[in-house]
Design an enzyme around this catalytic site. Structure first.
Site, PDB file in Angstrom:
ATOM      1  N   GLU A  21      43.589  46.693  83.253  1.00 49.87           N
ATOM      2  CA  GLU A  21      42.718  47.306  82.208  1.00 49.87           C
ATOM      3  C   GLU A  21      42.515  46.391  80.929  1.00 49.87           C
ATOM      4  OE1 GLU A  21      42.414  52.125  82.703  1.00 49.87           O
ATOM      5  OE2 GLU A  21      44.331  51.286  82.221  1.00 49.87           O
ATOM      6  N   TYR A  53      18.781  57.572  64.075  1.00 49.56           N
ATOM      7  CA  TYR A  53      20.042  57.417  65.143  1.00 49.56           C
ATOM      8  C   TYR A  53      19.785  56.106  65.965  1.00 49.56           C
ATOM      9  CZ  TYR A  53      15.598  59.484  67.397  1.00 49.56           C
ATOM     10  OH  TYR A  53      14.288  59.914  67.639  1.00 49.56           O
ATOM     11  N   VAL A  72      41.187  56.332  75.420  1.00 53.91           N
ATOM     12  CA  VAL A  72      39.932  56.923  74.861  1.00 53.91           C
ATOM     13  C   VAL A  72      40.360  57.719  73.810  1.00 53.91           C
ATOM     14  CG1 VAL A  72      39.020  56.512  77.363  1.00 53.91           C
ATOM     15  CG2 VAL A  72      40.109  58.539  76.645  1.00 53.91           C
ATOM     16  N   GLU A  73      41.284  58.399  73.631  1.00 56.22           N
ATOM     17  CA  GLU A  73      41.494  59.347  72.469  1.00 56.22           C
ATOM     18  C   GLU A  73      41.287  58.475  71.174  1.00 56.22           C
ATOM     19  OE1 GLU A  73      43.760  61.189  75.710  1.00 56.22           O
ATOM     20  OE2 GLU A  73      43.241  59.238  75.084  1.00 56.22           O
ATOM     21  N   LYS A  98      35.314  57.992  80.663  1.00 59.59           N
ATOM     22  CA  LYS A  98      35.434  56.758  81.375  1.00 59.59           C
ATOM     23  C   LYS A  98      35.031  56.979  82.730  1.00 59.59           C
ATOM     24  CE  LYS A  98      39.553  53.723  81.698  1.00 59.59           C
ATOM     25  NZ  LYS A  98      40.609  53.513  81.140  1.00 59.59           N
TER      26      LYS A  98
END
Length: 131
Positions: A21, A53, A72-73, A98
């Site tokens: 990864e 935006y 991912v946190e 993900k």
């Protein structure tokens, strides 16, 4: 509280804990909500009176694409703090997923909400680490 949102903002980045990864960019998908008072923009019909935006999306994409987090946190937390700091919103909600991370699942991810007080805490911790 009015909310502005960006759904299914998709990009690729290095994120994950396994060796493979760390070598291959993977897709991440973000849903972003942020607070704002859109009444003045609605009355004037002017982009000058609301949060742009498109600028938020471009900044988040640039940040995520260059990031190299394990979790991912961590990525979601950094995106939230970036939006709070650079776009001066009072509140932000992030959902970061993900796709394909777990077999037999569409995706995995995290959801979080952060506010201005969280940004103050974030800054204090960052200062303590560098100080």
């Amino acid at each position: 509280m009015d909310k502005i949102f960006i759904h299914a903002l998709k990009t690729e980045t290095i994120v994950g804990i396994f060796d493979w990864e760390r070598q291959v960019k993977q897709t991440v998908v973000l849903d972003i909500e942020f607070s704002g008072d859109i009444r003045k923009a609605a009355l004037t019909d002017s982009i000058d009176h609301t949060l742009n935006y498109k600028r938020v999306a471009k900044r988040v994409l640039a940040f995520v694409e260059e990031s190299r987090f394990h979790l991912v946190e961590t990525l979601a937390e950094h995106v939230a703090m970036l939006i709070l700091e650079e776009f001066a919103v009072a509140w932000v909600g992030i959902s970061l997923s993900k796709p394909g991370a777990i077999r037999n699942s569409r995706d995995v991810g995290v959801q979080l909400e952060r506010g201005a007080a969280d940004l103050d805490t974030w800054r204090a911790r960052a200062a303590a680490r560098t100080g």
